[in-house]
Write a protein that holds these residues in place. Structure first.
Motif, mmCIF file in Angstrom:
data_model
loop_
_atom_site.group_PDB
_atom_site.id
_atom_site.type_symbol
_atom_site.label_atom_id
_atom_site.label_comp_id
_atom_site.label_asym_id
_atom_site.label_seq_id
_atom_site.Cartn_x
_atom_site.Cartn_y
_atom_site.Cartn_z
ATOM 1 N N ALA A 283 53.236 -12.208 53.624
ATOM 2 C CA ALA A 283 54.494 -12.942 53.485
ATOM 3 C C ALA A 283 54.760 -13.788 54.723
ATOM 4 N N GLY A 284 54.431 -13.214 55.875
ATOM 5 C CA GLY A 284 54.663 -13.922 57.126
ATOM 6 C C GLY A 284 53.881 -15.215 57.250
ATOM 7 N N VAL A 285 52.705 -15.277 56.636
ATOM 8 C CA VAL A 285 51.918 -16.515 56.637
ATOM 9 C C VAL A 285 52.763 -17.675 56.114
ATOM 10 N N HIS A 286 53.645 -17.380 55.174
ATOM 11 C CA HIS A 286 54.479 -18.406 54.556
ATOM 12 C C HIS A 286 55.878 -18.465 55.173
ATOM 13 N N GLY A 287 56.054 -17.778 56.297
ATOM 14 C CA GLY A 287 57.343 -17.824 56.955
ATOM 15 C C GLY A 287 58.411 -17.025 56.244
ATOM 16 N N THR A 288 58.008 -16.032 55.462
ATOM 17 C CA THR A 288 58.965 -15.198 54.730
ATOM 18 C C THR A 288 59.132 -13.875 55.470
ATOM 19 N N PRO A 289 60.317 -13.597 56.030
ATOM 20 C CA PRO A 289 60.535 -12.356 56.783
ATOM 21 C C PRO A 289 60.691 -11.158 55.859
ATOM 22 N N THR A 290 60.467 -9.970 56.414
ATOM 23 C CA THR A 290 60.481 -8.726 55.646
ATOM 24 C C THR A 290 61.601 -7.808 56.108
ATOM 25 N N VAL A 291 62.190 -7.091 55.165
ATOM 26 C CA VAL A 291 63.098 -5.982 55.457
ATOM 27 C C VAL A 291 62.406 -4.701 55.012
ATOM 28 N N ALA A 292 62.318 -3.710 55.906
ATOM 29 C CA ALA A 292 61.644 -2.450 55.591
ATOM 30 C C ALA A 292 62.345 -1.310 56.308
ATOM 31 N N PHE A 293 61.992 -0.092 55.938
ATOM 32 C CA PHE A 293 62.527 1.098 56.591
ATOM 33 C C PHE A 293 61.663 1.481 57.782
ATOM 34 N N SER A 294 62.293 1.769 58.900
ATOM 35 C CA SER A 294 61.540 2.199 60.073
ATOM 36 C C SER A 294 60.857 3.536 59.815
ATOM 37 N N GLU A 295 61.442 4.379 58.974
ATOM 38 C CA GLU A 295 60.859 5.685 58.655
ATOM 39 C C GLU A 295 59.513 5.556 57.936
ATOM 40 N N ALA A 296 59.203 4.376 57.399
ATOM 41 C CA ALA A 296 57.943 4.181 56.689
ATOM 42 C C ALA A 296 56.738 4.206 57.618
ATOM 43 N N GLY A 297 56.963 4.076 58.919
ATOM 44 C CA GLY A 297 55.878 4.194 59.890
ATOM 45 C C GLY A 297 55.220 2.880 60.227
ATOM 46 N N GLY A 298 54.253 2.455 59.405
ATOM 47 C CA GLY A 298 53.471 1.255 59.684
ATOM 48 C C GLY A 298 54.276 -0.009 59.906
ATOM 49 N N PRO A 299 55.356 -0.249 59.130
ATOM 50 C CA PRO A 299 56.144 -1.465 59.364
ATOM 51 C C PRO A 299 56.729 -1.580 60.763
ATOM 52 N N THR A 300 56.839 -0.468 61.498
ATOM 53 C CA THR A 300 57.316 -0.566 62.875
ATOM 54 C C THR A 300 56.297 -1.281 63.754
ATOM 55 N N ASN A 301 55.062 -1.391 63.264
ATOM 56 C CA ASN A 301 54.026 -2.141 63.981
ATOM 57 C C ASN A 301 53.796 -3.523 63.394
ATOM 58 N N SER A 302 53.947 -3.664 62.082
ATOM 59 C CA SER A 302 53.697 -4.972 61.458
ATOM 60 C C SER A 302 54.926 -5.879 61.475
ATOM 61 N N ILE A 303 56.092 -5.335 61.830
ATOM 62 C CA ILE A 303 57.324 -6.122 61.935
ATOM 63 C C ILE A 303 57.856 -6.026 63.361
ATOM 64 N N VAL A 304 58.186 -7.133 63.945
ATOM 65 C CA VAL A 304 58.881 -7.150 65.238
ATOM 66 C C VAL A 304 60.368 -7.254 64.910
ATOM 67 N N HIS A 305 61.071 -6.148 65.054
ATOM 68 C CA HIS A 305 62.470 -6.088 64.611
ATOM 69 C C HIS A 305 63.324 -7.164 65.280
ATOM 70 N N GLY A 306 64.061 -7.866 64.445
ATOM 71 C CA GLY A 306 64.968 -8.894 64.940
ATOM 72 C C GLY A 306 64.313 -10.226 65.188
ATOM 73 N N ARG A 307 62.969 -10.268 65.084
ATOM 74 C CA ARG A 307 62.246 -11.515 65.336
ATOM 75 C C ARG A 307 61.436 -11.965 64.133
ATOM 76 N N THR A 308 60.701 -11.047 63.516
ATOM 77 C CA THR A 308 59.896 -11.411 62.348
ATOM 78 C C THR A 308 60.388 -10.743 61.073
ATOM 79 N N GLY A 309 61.406 -9.920 61.203
ATOM 80 C CA GLY A 309 61.979 -9.206 60.073
ATOM 81 C C GLY A 309 62.973 -8.194 60.583
ATOM 82 N N LEU A 310 63.445 -7.341 59.707
ATOM 83 C CA LEU A 310 64.436 -6.335 60.074
ATOM 84 C C LEU A 310 63.964 -4.949 59.644
#
Length: 368
Positions: A283-310
């Motif tokens: 999604a990021g390739v197209h400039g589309t930010p992501t919202v995910a749960f921090s408890e999910a684990g991996g998204p805490t590494n694939s998302i930079v909170h507040g910059r590339t998604g929430l």
């Protein structure tokens, strides 16, 4: 020197329930094959599957079903049916126990399944599955190398007693695929992309749409993917009165997937657990930010909170508010769109294949 590699994974990219984990392994397999290595991919059969074939240099062998693949693969491995230098054992919750074959093994783990066992199975099977994953597997694999797809997964494995020096992190790459001249939708649009199974919690995306529809009367939701939970999700959409706002696309082509990602305003990932979350980067390739749960684990590494998604903590309320913020704050969404498109350029499949090639060469040089 070319290696002979056996990959053990319960699905391949042609499986109707394939997802990001399969995209990761198949991309690595094809990359290794292109470099002259002999790759055999043993996986489960499914309706309409070809029992044996070669695709893009990778030899596929499909035997057994969702659970039957494990004992059949172990038996084939024990009797040395395949003459290989190293085995890649993909521990998708259930281990293949490949170290029992006395061959060099690399254990690939996308994420630990503690939270998922009770969602998919009843109490007894969930307890047995978690025992296999958390108790037996660390003992059986105690002398093998591990590959995790994120630092979050590495930390989870360390929590199960796997020694940190055994674990190498090899991230997903990404396909830098522009969606042609696909414009962003003129109306607010949310997209969910992935397998339609309970642990992906697509219901939360439907609940988000329901809660925001009065504030955003033209808001719509695209659900992209297939799976056995599909009927339940259709029923949920109907019960909420959302049929005119939700489109179930099913399984789509790569081109269509990227077109839908490009036109969406927000990518929602309400998943219970992710090793990395490949679609976050897609999604990021197209400039589309992501919202995910921090408890999910991996998204805490694939998302930079507040910059590339929430990233949000537990609870539907927090998830809905994060999606609402991105949909209604044009300046914030624009800034995140710019930043995520730049940030994802650091992930390359060639680098992932390079690191896998080195890991397999090192493992094959050792004898159990």
């Amino acid at each position: 020197m070319p290696l002979r590699v056996l990959l053990l994974n319960w699905r391949d990219m042609h499986h109707p329930e394939a997802g990001g984990a399969e995209k990761y392994l198949v991309t690595v397999a094809e990359g290794l094959a292109a470099r002259g290595h002999e790759i055999t991919f043993r996986t489960a059969a499914y309706p309409g599957a070809v029992a044996e074939e070669v695709v893009n240099g990778v030899r596929y062998i499909r035997r057994g079903g969702r659970l039957g693949i494990y004992p059949r693969a172990l038996m084939a491995n024990l009797v040395r049916r395949y003459d290989v230098d190293v085995v890649v054992d993909v521990q998708n919750g259930m281990p293949y126990l490949s170290p029992l074959t006395r061959r060099p093994v690399v254990n690939l783990v996308h994420h630990v399944h503690k939270e998922q066992w009770p969602v998919v199975f009843g109490p007894r099977l969930a307890k047995a599955g978690w025992w296999l994953e958390s108790r037996l597997a660390p003992i059986v694999y105690r002398r093998t190398d591990y590959v995790a797809v994120s630092d979050a997964t590495k930390a989870e494995l360390a929590g199960l007693g796997v020694r940190s020096p055994q674990i190498q992190v090899i991230h997903n790459g990404t396909d830098h695929t522009p969606a042609g001249n696909t414009p962003r939708s003129t109306e607010p649009t949310i997209i969910v992309l992935g397998r339609l199974v309970p642990q992906k919690r697509v219901e939360i995306a439907l609940e988000t749409l329901d809660r925001l529809r009065d504030e955003l009367p033209t808001l719509t939701l695209d659900i992209v993917g297939s799976g056995w939970w599909d009927t339940h999700l259709h029923e949920k959409a109907t019960a909420l009165g959302l049929n005119d706002r939700v489109t179930f696309h099913g399984h789509v082509s790569e081109a269509e997937k990227h077109r839908l990602l490009a036109r969406a305003w927000v990518h929602a990932m309400p998943s219970l657990k992710e090793g990395w979350g490949l679609v976050v980067v897609e999604a990021g390739v197209h400039g589309t930010p992501t919202v995910a749960f921090s408890e999910a684990g991996g998204p805490t590494n694939s998302i930079v909170h507040g910059r590339t998604g929430l990233l949000v903590d537990q609870g539907v309320d927090a998830f809905v508010e994060a999606v609402r913020l991105l949909l209604t704050d044009d300046a914030l969404r624009h800034d995140m769109s710019q930043e995520v498109a730049q940030w994802v350029t650091q992930f390359h499949w060639d680098e992932s294949v390079d690191r896998w090639e080195r890991a397999l060469t090192a493992a094959a040089s050792r004898r159990c």
